[in-house]
Design an enzyme around this catalytic site. Structure first.
Site, PDB file in Angstrom:
ATOM      1  N   ASP A 170      33.562  47.424  29.868  1.00  0.00           N
ATOM      2  CA  ASP A 170      34.858  47.146  30.476  1.00  0.00           C
ATOM      3  C   ASP A 170      34.908  47.878  31.815  1.00  0.00           C
ATOM      4  OD1 ASP A 170      37.521  47.103  31.235  1.00  0.00           O
ATOM      5  OD2 ASP A 170      38.278  47.378  29.188  1.00  0.00           O
TER       6      ASP A 170
ATOM      7  N   LYS B 122      46.252  41.607  45.155  1.00  0.00           N
ATOM      8  CA  LYS B 122      45.276  40.923  46.017  1.00  0.00           C
ATOM      9  C   LYS B 122      45.485  41.236  47.498  1.00  0.00           C
ATOM     10  CE  LYS B 122      42.707  38.946  42.846  1.00  0.00           C
ATOM     11  NZ  LYS B 122      41.327  39.440  42.619  1.00  0.00           N
TER      12      LYS B 122
ATOM     13  N   GLY C 101      32.609  40.906  35.750  1.00  0.00           N
ATOM     14  CA  GLY C 101      33.252  39.709  35.203  1.00  0.00           C
ATOM     15  C   GLY C 101      32.308  38.525  35.245  1.00  0.00           C
ATOM     16  N   ALA C 102      31.035  38.791  34.910  1.00  0.00           N
ATOM     17  CA  ALA C 102      29.974  37.806  35.149  1.00  0.00           C
ATOM     18  C   ALA C 102      29.862  36.729  34.073  1.00  0.00           C
ATOM     19  CB  ALA C 102      28.626  38.527  35.301  1.00  0.00           C
TER      20      ALA C 102
ATOM     21  N   SER D 209      42.040  36.164  46.880  1.00  0.00           N
ATOM     22  CA  SER D 209      42.717  34.921  46.505  1.00  0.00           C
ATOM     23  C   SER D 209      43.573  34.489  47.682  1.00  0.00           C
ATOM     24  CB  SER D 209      43.611  35.192  45.295  1.00  0.00           C
ATOM     25  OG  SER D 209      44.603  34.200  45.150  1.00  0.00           O
TER      26      SER D 209
ATOM     27  N   TYR E 129      50.380  39.895  41.114  1.00  0.00           N
ATOM     28  CA  TYR E 129      49.058  39.404  41.529  1.00  0.00           C
ATOM     29  C   TYR E 129      48.919  39.514  43.047  1.00  0.00           C
ATOM     30  CZ  TYR E 129      44.881  36.419  41.293  1.00  0.00           C
ATOM     31  OH  TYR E 129      43.603  35.925  41.369  1.00  0.00           O
TER      32      TYR E 129
END
Lengths: 254, 254
Positions: free
Chosen positions: A69, A163, A19-20, A146, A159
């Site tokens: 991906d 996480k 995800g750079a 997160s 989420y």
């Protein structure tokens, strides 16, 4: 390096970042390059992978990118297993679809579990195996978690599930990889202003909610998180494993 | 993107600065550019640390002070102009089985590890909030906690009680000092090769048993802990408050 102060220095190290192209991943790539590390960028946007190259090359480090991906296991496997150098993984690719629990769509659940849980696991496993295969003296894996890996938030059930899962995975990996001197940690940021969260912050009510829950009256920046990631990646953190750096201005202290 | 561990123009006070972790922290903070105020009961120890700092062109001042004596601390604080960072480090341990803990040891440890830690933190905070532009420049308080502030351990019941307490104090302080942009965190090391731990490790059976609990298979170095403290002291962690950096080689991840 001082007598007791270790520098955040990544010269000669190679870091893979998923995800750079955007947000925290991009910030981590730039910060790691700034500390002297070579960059392997994974992303799905070729244009952004190219602009990142320009940004990284300023620091006179190596840069390669792979347009892929993270959900595509076979492609990721063939790429990672052919890497000649790898010391650090910033396991960052992730997403969120905020919906209240009763209305969470099956497709949203599938997407979040695929990206935030399964792909995170798979990329971590592939990279750990490669670091071991290359017989590196040490390694560092940083999973991007997160505050919602530690506490709940409104419309964040899926989420949080993913996480919290990453927090568990981090601790389990830390134990299994300790004998290879590969450290595994997570960073738990508050809501950071990134391209993905921009739309949330556009909502005044949301803005107020974040402000009221953050005792230090500031929004966390990409640079705040990227700095902690780089710290964990470096030998400055050589006894830190199975743990999390919480970058939340005090959100979860209550 | 990468925030450096830089403490130029900052003044830091370190308690228990004559030996072990306090000494290492003081030197690391000086290496990062801070002016360091060294406190300990033993003048000869302070003189040695002061010399080391001066040799590396650092800046420091020493005060003989017993942190369990409120007047002693007040006297020191009257003599210094400003304070940006506190490393609340002075502490001790006297391991005993719960059923055998003497009244004297419980009193001694609790007075030092909790009561004095509270007083030092409170007096220093009062000094810190007085600085006019505090909100802009920020401040940082780091409590020396322990992995035993997070998990229990044999013969460590009083130390556990004290350090769990420090973890609670730290989070409470983080809330109340956030409006002044003063961050409050703890560092939780595993066993570190300090004079205090060397004494415990003379018992080889105990040493081996403890090492088995550290997944990375080694004790922490003083520099590992001092670097974590310097990271928390600097703006490199400007959104980190009310949390702990675990420097425990994975001990508490299990």
């Amino acid at each position: 390096m001082g007598m007791f102060l270790k520098n955040i220095n990544l010269k000669g190290k190679t870091a893979l970042i998923t995800g750079a192209t955007k947000g925290l991943g991009r910030g981590a790539a730039v910060a790691i390059a700034e500390a002297g590390g070579n960059i392997i960028a994974i992303g799905r946007n070729q244009f952004e992978l190219n602009t990142l190259k320009k940004e990284i090359k300023k620091f006179k480090v190596n840069y390669i990118s792979f347009n892929c991906d993270v959900n595509n296991y076979n492609q990721m496997k063939s790429f990672i297993s052919r890497l000649k150098k790898l010391d650090i993984l910033v396991n960052n690719a992730g997403t969120n679809i905020p919906e209240s629990f009763l209305n969470v769509k099956k497709s949203s659940l599938e997407t979040l579990l695929s990206v935030n849980t399964k792909a995170v696991f798979n990329v971590a496993q592939l990279c750990a195996n490669q670091i071991i295969k290359l017989k590196r003296k040490s390694g560092s894996i940083i999973n991007i978690s997160s505050i919602f890996g530690l506490v709940a938030g409104k419309k964040r059930t899926v989420y949080s599930m993913t996480k919290f899962g990453v927090e568990g995975l981090t601790k389990g990996m830390a134990l299994d990889l300790a004998k290879y001197n590969i450290r595994v940690n997570s960073v738990c940021p508050n809501i950071v202003l990134t391209p993905r969260t921009k739309k949330y912050f556009a909502d005044k009510k949301y803005n107020k909610y974040v402000k009221e829950n953050t005792p230090i009256n500031k929004v966390v920046t990409v640079s705040d998180v990227a700095t902690s990631i780089t710290f964990l990646a470096s030998e400055a953190a050589s006894m830190i494993t199975g743990s999390s750096i919480v970058i939340d201005g005090g959100w979860t202290a209550k | 993107m990468l925030k450096k561990i830089n403490l130029k123009n900052k003044t830091a006070l370190v308690t228990g600065a004559g030996k072990g972790l306090g000494k290492a922290c003081a030197i690391a903070l000086a290496e990062a550019g801070a002016k360091v105020i060294l406190l300990s009961r033993t003048k000869s120890d302070l003189v040695k640390v002061n010399k080391i700092i001066k040799k590396t062109n650092g800046s420091s001042q020493l005060y003989v002070c017993d942190v369990t004596n409120l007047e002693d601390i007040k006297k020191v604080l009257r003599k210094i102009n400003r304070l940006d960072i506190l490393v609340n480090n002075a502490g001790n341990n006297r391991p005993q089985h719960f059923t055998k803990v003497s009244q004297e040891n419980m009193e001694y440890l609790t007075n030092l590890n909790m009561k004095a830690a509270f007083h030092v933190a409170q007096l220093c905070s009062r000094k810190m909030v007085k600085t006019k532009n505090r909100k802009k420049i920020g401040g940082s308080i780091i409590h020396m906690s322990s992995q035993l502030g997070r998990v229990g351990c044999e013969g460590r019941n009083v130390y556990n009680m004290n350090k769990f307490g420090v973890e609670g104090l730290s989070r409470g302080m983080a809330f109340e000092l956030a409006p002044y942009n003063i961050r409050v965190n703890t560092v939780c090391p595993t066993f570190v090769e300090t004079p205090m731990v060397k004494k415990f490790f003379k018992n080889k059976k105990f040493k081996n048993k403890m090492l088995k609990n550290i997944p990375l298979g080694r004790v922490a170095k003083e520099s590992d802990v001092a670097t974590a403290v310097a990271f928390l002291a600097a703006d490199s962690s400007e959104m980190i408050t009310g949390t702990s950096l675990l420097v425990d080689g994975g001990w508490t991840a299990q």
